[in-house]
Design a protein around this motif. Structure first.
Motif, PDB file in Angstrom:
ATOM      1  N   VAL A  49     -26.347 -20.404 -20.313  1.00 50.59           N
ATOM      2  CA  VAL A  49     -26.334 -21.232 -19.104  1.00 50.59           C
ATOM      3  C   VAL A  49     -26.900 -22.615 -19.384  1.00 50.59           C
ATOM      4  N   ILE A  50     -27.979 -22.687 -20.170  1.00 48.18           N
ATOM      5  CA  ILE A  50     -28.553 -23.995 -20.529  1.00 48.18           C
ATOM      6  C   ILE A  50     -27.529 -24.821 -21.297  1.00 48.18           C
ATOM      7  N   SER A  51     -26.811 -24.190 -22.213  1.00 42.69           N
ATOM      8  CA  SER A  51     -25.790 -24.913 -22.975  1.00 42.69           C
ATOM      9  C   SER A  51     -24.632 -25.351 -22.091  1.00 42.69           C
ATOM     10  N   TYR A  52     -24.212 -24.486 -21.155  1.00 47.54           N
ATOM     11  CA  TYR A  52     -23.146 -24.871 -20.233  1.00 47.54           C
ATOM     12  C   TYR A  52     -23.598 -26.033 -19.354  1.00 47.54           C
ATOM     13  N   ASN A  53     -24.872 -25.967 -18.941  1.00 51.12           N
ATOM     14  CA  ASN A  53     -25.417 -27.059 -18.134  1.00 51.12           C
ATOM     15  C   ASN A  53     -25.400 -28.373 -18.917  1.00 51.12           C
ATOM     16  N   ASP A  54     -25.848 -28.312 -20.189  1.00 53.86           N
ATOM     17  CA  ASP A  54     -25.840 -29.516 -21.020  1.00 53.86           C
ATOM     18  C   ASP A  54     -24.415 -30.006 -21.257  1.00 53.86           C
ATOM     19  N   MET A  55     -23.476 -29.080 -21.342  1.00 51.68           N
ATOM     20  CA  MET A  55     -22.079 -29.439 -21.528  1.00 51.68           C
ATOM     21  C   MET A  55     -21.553 -30.221 -20.325  1.00 51.68           C
ATOM     22  N   ILE A  56     -21.809 -29.715 -19.119  1.00 55.34           N
ATOM     23  CA  ILE A  56     -21.365 -30.409 -17.907  1.00 55.34           C
ATOM     24  C   ILE A  56     -22.076 -31.750 -17.766  1.00 55.34           C
ATOM     25  N   PHE A  57     -23.366 -31.764 -18.108  1.00 54.40           N
ATOM     26  CA  PHE A  57     -24.127 -33.003 -18.045  1.00 54.40           C
ATOM     27  C   PHE A  57     -23.520 -34.059 -18.973  1.00 54.40           C
ATOM     28  N   MET A  58     -23.152 -33.638 -20.181  1.00 54.77           N
ATOM     29  CA  MET A  58     -22.570 -34.582 -21.130  1.00 54.77           C
ATOM     30  C   MET A  58     -21.173 -35.026 -20.710  1.00 54.77           C
TER      31      MET A  58
END
Length: 393
Positions: A340-349
């Motif tokens: 989830v943290i990685s998906y969040n960072d993905m959407i953020f980027m």
């Protein structure tokens, strides 16, 4: 709990914070050299935006895979390999000599920032396993303050180094920071239990997306957190330095000083408003952020006036970032944290990349002032979005 109490009571947070300080300083120190190099090559606004995007795109493309890897492999080995990769890519920047090498520069940036992104996600996955509640928010703020300080100091000092000693010297110094970070890393012991699953990577990725699909509130929080992507000003700052401020000050100094002032605001903002932010006041923080950016749009024609306005644009950004990140971290089951943290960072980027390309493409159509005002207006939209969302929190 104060920052001092957190760092005193949790030695591993203190150790990770020091590691972050050195590694992030290295991540930002060569940016002025890179952007100065691109400007010296006579690159267009689109190429500048593309180089900026290479700093952001890796988190988007590797996000689903990095999250599963973080949840599966040993943390120490992963973090060490990522630091080594950043060191090697930084040294390879020394091979870039002309405009013909821009493609290689973008590849090197992509690999280095991919490693940096995964390193960041790994640390942000560790934090909620170590601490909870207010302490977690404080740890996020410390993380963001370190990011902001190293961004400010790295950009400012690098601007002086590039102007005085050249691009190559700046890159060599940058590599030294990663060497120090690697040495520090060997002295950190993770005294926490990390559960490693034997599940296949592909199954973990699918399971992670299904988890998000079932938890709509987390998806909304991820979208809310992505609002900070509207402050991805690197292309905008570079274009202002190239088109406007070069008549007042050297381009590398303009880039370094401008980013340093904003990052200084990112660093000290939480010291004044962190204890005032809660679920009810966050709406007003979004509104303040939008107003600050719009004020900057009116004053950015003048280099010195713009520095004052740019300070305002960074004052509330850290608080928005850390508070919305903590909401996500606390709302996720530990088993799925890495993904989830990685998906969040993905959407953020993705948000950062969209902003970057919007600036690069729109710069040939409308003024930089109007572009900036549009970004500010975006925060008014997110204020309305959060005002609807908070009744579910």
């Amino acid at each position: 709990m104060t920052y001092r109490e957190l760092l005193t009571n949790y030695p591993i947070i203190r150790q990770l914070s020091l590691l972050q300080f050195i590694a992030y300083f290295g991540s930002w120190f060569s940016n002025v050299a890179i952007y100065t190099m691109v400007v010296d090559f006579g690159s267009s606004a689109f190429i500048i935006a593309l180089v900026t995007a290479m700093h952001l795109l890796p988190a988007v493309l590797i996000g689903p895979f990095s999250g599963a890897i973080i949840d599966k492999v040993r943390v120490r080995a992963l973090m060490l390999s990522l630091l080594l990769t950043e060191l090697i890519m930084t040294l390879l920047f020394l091979t870039i000599d002309s405009k013909d090498d821009l493609w290689l520069l973008m590849v090197l940036i992509f690999i280095r920032m991919g490693s940096s992104s995964m390193f960041f996600s790994t640390e942000m996955t560790l934090l909620p396993k170590l601490i909870k509640g207010r302490a977690l928010q404080k740890a996020n703020e410390i993380h963001s303050i370190i990011w902001s300080f190293t961004y400010a100091a790295g950009m400012a000092i690098s601007g002086v180094v590039v102007h005085s000693f050249g691009i190559k010297t700046s890159i060599i110094i940058d590599a030294l920071f990663f060497i120090v970070a690697i040495i520090l890393f060997f002295n950190i012991e993770f005294k926490i239990e990390i559960i490693h699953t034997k599940e296949k990577i592909s199954s973990m990725i699918k399971d992670g997306f299904l988890y998000l699909k079932k938890n709509k509130l987390i998806l909304h929080l991820i979208v809310l957190h992505s609002s900070v992507g509207l402050t991805s000003f690197d292309t905008l700052v570079t274009l202002l330095a190239k088109n406007e401020y070069k008549y007042v000050i050297a381009v590398p100094l303009a880039i370094g000083i401008t980013n340093a002032v904003r990052a200084f605001a990112l660093m000290i903002g939480p010291l004044f408003i962190t204890n005032k932010v809660n679920k009810d006041t966050l709406t007003y923080i979004f509104i303040f952020q939008g107003l600050a950016i719009i004020i900057w749009s009116f004053l950015q024609f003048d280099f010195y006036y713009s520095l004052i306005a740019l300070f305002l644009t960074g004052f509330a950004t850290t608080t928005i970032w850390s508070y919305t990140y903590a909401l996500i971290q606390e709302g996720v089951e530990e088993k799925y944290l890495g993904r989830v943290i990685s998906y969040n960072d993905m959407i953020f980027m993705i948000s950062n990349i969209v902003t970057t390309f919007f600036i690069g493409i729109a710069a040939s159509i409308i003024s930089l002032e109007l572009i900036t005002a549009i970004l500010g207006f975006g925060f008014f939209v997110f204020a309305l979005y959060y005002n609807w969302l908070k009744k579910f929190l």
